[in-house]
Design a protein around this motif. Structure first.
Motif, PDB file in Angstrom:
ATOM      1  N   PHE A  61      23.452  50.171 -37.072  1.00  0.00           N
ATOM      2  CA  PHE A  61      23.281  51.620 -36.929  1.00  0.00           C
ATOM      3  C   PHE A  61      24.630  52.255 -37.243  1.00  0.00           C
ATOM      4  CE2 PHE A  61      25.682  52.146 -33.030  1.00  0.00           C
ATOM      5  CZ  PHE A  61      25.630  50.887 -32.454  1.00  0.00           C
ATOM      6  N   PHE A  62      24.625  53.568 -37.521  1.00  0.00           N
ATOM      7  CA  PHE A  62      25.893  54.219 -37.857  1.00  0.00           C
ATOM      8  C   PHE A  62      26.518  54.745 -36.573  1.00  0.00           C
ATOM      9  CE2 PHE A  62      28.915  55.869 -40.732  1.00  0.00           C
ATOM     10  CZ  PHE A  62      29.389  57.055 -40.169  1.00  0.00           C
ATOM     11  N   ASP A  63      27.713  54.217 -36.275  1.00  0.00           N
ATOM     12  CA  ASP A  63      28.430  54.642 -35.072  1.00  0.00           C
ATOM     13  C   ASP A  63      29.376  55.765 -35.474  1.00  0.00           C
ATOM     14  OD1 ASP A  63      29.988  52.982 -32.302  1.00  0.00           O
ATOM     15  OD2 ASP A  63      30.335  54.991 -33.086  1.00  0.00           O
ATOM     16  N   ALA A  64      28.987  57.007 -35.123  1.00  0.00           N
ATOM     17  CA  ALA A  64      29.760  58.172 -35.582  1.00  0.00           C
ATOM     18  C   ALA A  64      31.175  58.135 -35.025  1.00  0.00           C
ATOM     19  CB  ALA A  64      29.045  59.444 -35.156  1.00  0.00           C
ATOM     20  N   ALA A  65      31.321  57.622 -33.815  1.00  0.00           N
ATOM     21  CA  ALA A  65      32.666  57.603 -33.197  1.00  0.00           C
ATOM     22  C   ALA A  65      33.600  56.718 -34.021  1.00  0.00           C
ATOM     23  CB  ALA A  65      32.554  57.093 -31.775  1.00  0.00           C
TER      24      ALA A  65
END
Ligand code: GLC
Length: 737
Positions: free
Chosen positions: A702-706
């Protein structure tokens, strides 16, 4: 001896010629050397002239260097007819009637990358033949609401399906020496306020849902051009946007093609000059509307840009960067002496259009196996509905076409049954007359003075007396239907079709409803009607593809590229109210975040009318047990799943086997499952094939925005083999250490 002398003279002269050939013309030289050489020979005026339109669909080349102008053409489904120099109106040519291929939702519904390659090769050859070196397509904006007027031009709701289907299309187009210009980058998921709306979306949803198809187009399809969208993101217009055009497109994806504006998408010289745009088209300068010759000098990247450069308010590097990208486009297309010569509206393209059309029809429901009708048994067939006769290749905005031919559903059915059965047509309902588009009249044969009740009564009478009834309705390419520039205002079928369908179902059980649309629609009559086909916009071969499917020459194998909600408020974008769609005061928040389409239905436990990935066949398939080659992801970060698929029916058919992945435990909310692989297999009766899917850690991430990074968290996952997102046949757990 004489021959040797002659050959040596020839060789030296060629060598001499080659040595005298300027580097930019020498195709044996590296591209970047050619670009630098050409750039060094250009004046500042010549450089600026390349960066903006000189006519409605062309921009200047470099005449002094023999580099031709760049010619753009719509659209994603066929090559638009020639227009006058700086007008939208037709030039009135008689040799530009093209082949219309099916709309892209139809291509997506085939779930067949081979069809996508055939599509790209064919449409690219049409563009090449018409001497257009940039095709303004494909469109890959994600289907977020069934009200978006342009969904018919795109590839559906799922980022993985869109990504896989866009790559071969681009490769096919560009094999003709024509650039595909992927559009509209980015977040152009509606037509309401499309020139103004500022979209707010989380980084996670941006990277997981809205960017993947564009990223695949650039990093795997190697698209040579991309078109900025009209809307804003982070309060910057997307045709002049540092985040999308510089940070993402250039820095993260290393895009080396050209960035083209949408027509009229540029609003400011300094921003266009410094935020990643290369070529400005369609700007509404005061001169342009009157067609003044100096109109194009008023473009933002014309005189005002030139003046900033001349007075050193902008460094010449700014324009050099743009010209390098444009020259690269020229050397890949018009200056490439090895490219083919194209083909136009040929029989081969007609066959391709039909093949693609037939591969994407979706059989939604077929209670009692009413379909296929037996052409040797039926004696009297009623064909009812305006969409059986209405032209669908014209209208809908910039994808509208002037076609060599368009076989209507009524024509196709009549031809298929000629000499076998009587075909009786009844209009059934009537839509508003559109008056045509681009000078092509679509209303011929549609003028109708009878009232709705008279039309319905006639249709019911005809249906009562027939062996089989085929209702052909849906939407059309008029405003507030499937059309650019406006969205639909309601989810239901227009023109009283619902009531008519219910009446027909009462008088004849041998009824098939064919919906022609680019969007999902409400079906309040779904339980009253035995068979339902979603048949999309099919292009020139429409009638033949529909007839072949309804009468069993073709076994339908399409699967839905987007969810059909029961009602509009079940849809992710239409659940939260106006701030989520269509926005309030031009501000819009994608409140559903990553939960778009089936991701929404599954996390909210909302049963759809028909699910993403759903599609039936005239035969039946049995799924075996899904197995994994290891219980944990291999050290090389891959794992292979296998499953046997058997055709247990009585006729050959194709099945799209879908693989979804669930992350059973994650530090962030994730969808119940996500599509991560698919394979379309053709099976004869009784035949079994083993389908293998190899995935890697990307499919678990998944894309971890942090972290601004894709993350696959160790733990348990589940793989599901499915015939549709709501039809999982077998699952297996595995672990990522
Ligand atoms: C339109 C569309 C774009 C099209 C362009 C040229 O406004 O948004 O898709 O290619 O202008 O017609």
């Amino acid at each position: 001896m004489k021959r040797l002398l002659l050959l040596s003279v020839l060789a030296f002269s060629l060598l001499g010629y080659a040595q005298s050939l300027p580097i930019y013309l020498d195709e044996s030289k590296p591209m970047e050397a050619r670009i630098n050489d050409a750039l060094s020979r250009m004046t500042l005026e010549e450089k600026v002239a390349m960066c903006h339109a000189q006519s409605k669909f062309s921009s200047r080349g470099v005449p002094s260097l023999g580099i031709p102008d760049n010619w753009m053409s719509d659209g994603p489904h066929g090559i638009r007819a020639e227009v006058k120099w700086d007008e939208w109106n037709q030039a009135g040519w008689t040799n530009d009637s093209c082949m219309a291929f099916p709309a892209l939702t139809r291509l997506a519904a085939s779930w067949n990358p081979e069809m996508s390659l055939l599509y790209g090769k064919s449409i690219g050859a049409e563009a090449r033949y018409r001497n257009k070196n940039v095709l303004l397509g494909p469109g890959v904006n994600i289907y977020r609401t069934p009200l978006n007027g342009r969904n018919f031009e795109y590839l559906g709701e799922d980022p993985y399906l869109s990504s896989r289907m866009v790559i071969p299309y681009i490769q096919g187009v560009q094999s003709n020496g024509v650039a595909a210009c992927v559009k509209h980058f980015a977040l152009n998921n509606q037509e309401v306020d499309r020139h103004e709306v500022n979209v707010t979306v989380s980084d996670r949803a941006l990277y997981e849902i809205y960017l993947p198809a564009f990223k695949a187009a650039v990093t795997e399809g190697h698209a040579w051009a991309i078109m900025g969208s009209y809307n804003k993101y982070k309060n910057q217009w997307c045709c002049q946007n540092q985040y999308t055009l510089q940070d993402i497109l250039r820095k993260e994806w290393n895009f080396d093609g050209v960035v083209v504006s949408d027509w009229g998408g540029v609003n400011n010289t300094m921003e266009a000059a410094t935020r990643g745009l290369d070529m400005e088209f369609g700007t509404w300068t005061n001169g342009l509307t009157e067609g003044y010759s100096n109109a194009y000098d008023n473009y933002f990247l014309a005189n005002s840009f030139l003046n900033l450069l001349r007075t050193n308010k902008l460094n010449e590097d700014i324009v050099n960067q743009k010209v390098r990208n444009i020259l690269r486009l020229c050397f890949r297309t018009t200056m490439n002496s090895h490219r083919p010569f194209g083909e136009f509206a040929s029989k081969a393209h007609g066959d391709a259009a039909r093949k693609i059309a037939e591969d994407g029809i979706v059989l939604l429901q077929n209670r009692g196996d009413v379909l296929p009708f037996n052409p040797d048994k039926v004696k009297k067939v009623a064909v009812i509905g305006e969409n059986a006769i209405r032209m669908m290749t014209v209208g809908g905005g910039s994808s509208s076409l002037k076609v060599r031919y368009e076989i209507s559903p009524l024509q196709g059915i009549s031809q298929r049954l000629s000499g076998k059965a009587e075909v009786i047509y009844a209009r059934g309902y009537k839509g508003e007359l559109k008056g045509g588009q681009d000078g092509i009249n679509t209303d011929a044969g549609l003028v109708e003075n009878r009232s709705e009740s008279e039309l319905a009564a006639e249709a019911v009478k005809v249906a009562k007396e027939a062996d089989a009834v085929i209702f052909i309705g849906g939407l059309n390419k008029n405003d507030h239907q499937d059309c650019e520039g406006v969205d639909r205002e309601s989810y239901g079928l227009p023109y009283g079709q619902d009531a008519l369908i219910s009446q027909l179902a009462k008088v004849n059980k041998n009824l098939a409803v064919v919906i022609i649309s680019g969007n999902a629609v409400a079906m309040p009559w779904v339980k009253e009607v035995p068979s339902i086909v979603e048949s999309w916009y099919l292009g020139s071969e429409a009638g033949n593809a529909i007839a072949a499917t309804l009468f069993g020459d073709v076994n339908p194998s399409g699967k839905l590229p987007f969810t059909f909600p029961v009602r509009l408020e079940d849809n992710c974008a239409n659940f939260y109210g106006p701030e989520a769609y269509p926005g309030v005061n031009k501000e819009e928040k994608y409140a559903e975040d990553i939960f778009v389409g089936y991701r929404w239905n599954e996390i909210k436990k909302i049963t759809p009318l028909f699910a993403f990935g759903h599609g039936l066949s005239y035969t039946k398939f049995k799924y075996g047990k899904l197995t994994a080659d290891h219980s944990t992801m291999n050290s090389d970060g891959s794992i292979t799943f296998s499953i046997d698929i058997t055709n247990i029916g009585s006729r050959t058919g194709s099945e799209v086997v879908q693989l979804y992945i669930s992350d059973l435990k994650c530090s962030l909310p994730r969808p119940v499952k996500e599509l991560k692989a698919f394979d379309k297999v053709s099976l004869n009766p009784g035949e079994t094939k083993t389908v293998h899917f190899t995935i890697n850690k990307d499919a678990l991430s998944f894309f971890d925005a942090a972290k601004h990074a894709w993350v696959a968290e160790p733990g348990m996952f589940k793989a599901h083999a499915a015939a549709a997102s709501d039809d999982v046949r077998s699952s297996v757990e595995f672990q990522l250490k």
